[in-house]
Design a protein around this motif. Sequence first.
Motif, PDB file in Angstrom:
ATOM      1  N   VAL A 280      -2.962  -6.188 -40.165  1.00 48.82           N
ATOM      2  CA  VAL A 280      -2.343  -5.320 -41.174  1.00 48.82           C
ATOM      3  C   VAL A 280      -3.047  -5.475 -42.516  1.00 48.82           C
ATOM      4  O   VAL A 280      -3.295  -4.480 -43.222  1.00 48.82           O
ATOM      5  N   ASP A 281      -3.398  -6.696 -42.880  1.00 51.28           N
ATOM      6  CA  ASP A 281      -4.089  -6.938 -44.149  1.00 51.28           C
ATOM      7  C   ASP A 281      -5.414  -6.180 -44.216  1.00 51.28           C
ATOM      8  O   ASP A 281      -5.812  -5.699 -45.297  1.00 51.28           O
ATOM      9  N   HIS A 282      -6.102  -6.083 -43.091  1.00 47.23           N
ATOM     10  CA  HIS A 282      -7.401  -5.403 -43.091  1.00 47.23           C
ATOM     11  C   HIS A 282      -7.271  -3.884 -42.925  1.00 47.23           C
ATOM     12  O   HIS A 282      -8.190  -3.144 -43.286  1.00 47.23           O
ATOM     13  N   LEU A 283      -6.131  -3.429 -42.387  1.00 47.65           N
ATOM     14  CA  LEU A 283      -5.908  -1.991 -42.247  1.00 47.65           C
ATOM     15  C   LEU A 283      -5.320  -1.380 -43.518  1.00 47.65           C
ATOM     16  O   LEU A 283      -5.566  -0.204 -43.810  1.00 47.65           O
ATOM     17  N   ARG A 284      -4.562  -2.175 -44.247  1.00 48.49           N
ATOM     18  CA  ARG A 284      -3.848  -1.664 -45.423  1.00 48.49           C
ATOM     19  C   ARG A 284      -4.790  -0.986 -46.422  1.00 48.49           C
ATOM     20  O   ARG A 284      -5.851  -1.509 -46.745  1.00 48.49           O
ATOM     21  N   SER A 285      -4.383   0.191 -46.858  1.00 50.49           N
ATOM     22  CA  SER A 285      -5.111   1.037 -47.818  1.00 50.49           C
ATOM     23  C   SER A 285      -6.408   1.624 -47.244  1.00 50.49           C
ATOM     24  O   SER A 285      -7.108   2.365 -47.926  1.00 50.49           O
ATOM     25  N   ARG A 286      -6.732   1.267 -45.985  1.00 49.74           N
ATOM     26  CA  ARG A 286      -7.952   1.810 -45.359  1.00 49.74           C
ATOM     27  C   ARG A 286      -7.631   2.660 -44.133  1.00 49.74           C
ATOM     28  O   ARG A 286      -8.458   3.440 -43.685  1.00 49.74           O
ATOM     29  N   TRP A 287      -6.415   2.455 -43.585  1.00 46.84           N
ATOM     30  CA  TRP A 287      -5.956   3.209 -42.411  1.00 46.84           C
ATOM     31  C   TRP A 287      -4.447   3.395 -42.563  1.00 46.84           C
ATOM     32  O   TRP A 287      -3.762   2.461 -42.980  1.00 46.84           O
ATOM     33  N   PRO A 288      -3.921   4.579 -42.260  1.00 44.92           N
ATOM     34  CA  PRO A 288      -2.480   4.792 -42.444  1.00 44.92           C
ATOM     35  C   PRO A 288      -1.643   3.827 -41.610  1.00 44.92           C
ATOM     36  O   PRO A 288      -1.886   3.651 -40.416  1.00 44.92           O
ATOM     37  N   LEU A 289      -0.659   3.201 -42.236  1.00 47.16           N
ATOM     38  CA  LEU A 289       0.235   2.260 -41.572  1.00 47.16           C
ATOM     39  C   LEU A 289       1.658   2.800 -41.578  1.00 47.16           C
ATOM     40  O   LEU A 289       2.071   3.510 -42.506  1.00 47.16           O
ATOM     41  N   HIS A 290       2.414   2.443 -40.551  1.00 46.54           N
ATOM     42  CA  HIS A 290       3.829   2.775 -40.501  1.00 46.54           C
ATOM     43  C   HIS A 290       4.548   2.030 -41.624  1.00 46.54           C
ATOM     44  O   HIS A 290       4.070   0.993 -42.090  1.00 46.54           O
ATOM     45  N   LYS A 291       5.685   2.554 -42.061  1.00 49.70           N
ATOM     46  CA  LYS A 291       6.412   1.895 -43.153  1.00 49.70           C
ATOM     47  C   LYS A 291       6.841   0.475 -42.775  1.00 49.70           C
ATOM     48  O   LYS A 291       7.022  -0.385 -43.632  1.00 49.70           O
ATOM     49  N   LYS A 292       7.014   0.210 -41.474  1.00 51.04           N
ATOM     50  CA  LYS A 292       7.257  -1.140 -40.970  1.00 51.04           C
ATOM     51  C   LYS A 292       6.133  -1.442 -39.974  1.00 51.04           C
ATOM     52  O   LYS A 292       6.292  -1.258 -38.768  1.00 51.04           O
ATOM     53  N   PRO A 293       4.983  -1.899 -40.435  1.00 48.73           N
ATOM     54  CA  PRO A 293       3.797  -2.000 -39.580  1.00 48.73           C
ATOM     55  C   PRO A 293       3.833  -3.110 -38.529  1.00 48.73           C
ATOM     56  O   PRO A 293       3.067  -3.064 -37.568  1.00 48.73           O
ATOM     57  N   ILE A 294       4.695  -4.117 -38.704  1.00 52.24           N
ATOM     58  CA  ILE A 294       4.784  -5.192 -37.714  1.00 52.24           C
ATOM     59  C   ILE A 294       6.190  -5.216 -37.128  1.00 52.24           C
ATOM     60  O   ILE A 294       7.178  -5.366 -37.852  1.00 52.24           O
ATOM     61  N   LYS A 295       6.267  -5.039 -35.815  1.00 51.64           N
ATOM     62  CA  LYS A 295       7.547  -5.038 -35.109  1.00 51.64           C
ATOM     63  C   LYS A 295       7.433  -5.911 -33.866  1.00 51.64           C
ATOM     64  O   LYS A 295       6.345  -6.385 -33.515  1.00 51.64           O
ATOM     65  N   SER A 296       8.553  -6.093 -33.179  1.00 53.29           N
ATOM     66  CA  SER A 296       8.541  -6.898 -31.954  1.00 53.29           C
ATOM     67  C   SER A 296       9.483  -6.293 -30.925  1.00 53.29           C
ATOM     68  O   SER A 296      10.495  -5.672 -31.274  1.00 53.29           O
ATOM     69  N   ALA A 297       9.133  -6.475 -29.651  1.00 50.76           N
ATOM     70  CA  ALA A 297       9.953  -5.974 -28.549  1.00 50.76           C
ATOM     71  C   ALA A 297       9.459  -6.605 -27.256  1.00 50.76           C
ATOM     72  O   ALA A 297       8.434  -7.291 -27.233  1.00 50.76           O
ATOM     73  N   GLY A 298      10.192  -6.349 -26.178  1.00 49.93           N
ATOM     74  CA  GLY A 298       9.857  -6.961 -24.888  1.00 49.93           C
ATOM     75  C   GLY A 298       8.844  -6.170 -24.094  1.00 49.93           C
ATOM     76  O   GLY A 298       9.164  -5.629 -23.028  1.00 49.93           O
ATOM     77  N   PHE A 299       7.612  -6.125 -24.545  1.00 51.84           N
ATOM     78  CA  PHE A 299       6.539  -5.428 -23.822  1.00 51.84           C
ATOM     79  C   PHE A 299       6.028  -6.316 -22.685  1.00 51.84           C
ATOM     80  O   PHE A 299       5.565  -7.433 -22.917  1.00 51.84           O
TER      81      PHE A 299
END
Length: 297
Positions: free
Chosen positions: A229-248
Amino acid sequence: AQKSADFPPLPVMKPKSVSFLPAKLAKAKKAPKAQPFKSVSSDCSGRQTAYRSKCGDPNIIKASFVPSAKPKPAKRRPMIVIDAGHGGKDPGTQSKDGLYEKHVALQVSIALARKLERTGRYDVRLTRSDDYYLTLDERVAMAAMMDGDYFVSVHADHHHKPSTRGATIYTLSEKSSDAEAEKAAQRENGGQKFGLQLKGVDQDATEALVNLGLQAQTNKAHKAAKLLVDHLRSRWPLHKKPIKSAGFRVLKSTEMPSLLLEVGYMSNKTDLALMREPYDQNRLAGLLAKGIDAYFK
């Protein structure tokens, strides 16, 4: 909207420098049993290397009992396993104009593999190198078989609201971080429930062992996700909550940081335009490679 026939599958360009895993796991061949050295008479002179004895039976092998200095093993390069989501009979989600998620996932995965290989610091493997189907468990098994140090599964998302956009990075958790993460996990799991059971171990013990492993994996995964996320921020569009978790299910390995990346929403025109453009695919791959590189520094 244009017909899907107007948008043929994106061309697959296999990089020569990237090694690919086979489409199906090959059955491991049993290694031949080691044959023990036979003893020889005590009057035979010893040598530091094994040789055929000149006294007694010429077919007897003389083994050295003199310890020798072992050379230091070469430093192992980190193994990065990149999983292009979906494939074959499983196209994933689809844009209104007929672009399939499986094609976007493969192109971004190949671009990322190229970027990492060119650094000379990593060994890189792709779970699939073309348009064919793999089960979720096969993908996990491949990563484990290759003794991976970092696993990332590449996907593209879809939302009923066209305005929703931006990349999202998911880590593994039995409890989803929000309702949207839960729906994403259900969609990517294809109806399969998340769960682990160890053979010969009762359910309570399994849950305790798995929880310990998941906690260690979660800590690593959160660090890896934050760096991306740190490297994508301001260089690639991110979701308003860019880090999430679930049972994948595809993230269920407990021995390496495992992430699922949704590069954007195919239901959003701006995100879709970025996904289908080779220049932007390569730009995204470069940002991801820097984020992965930062994890190992």
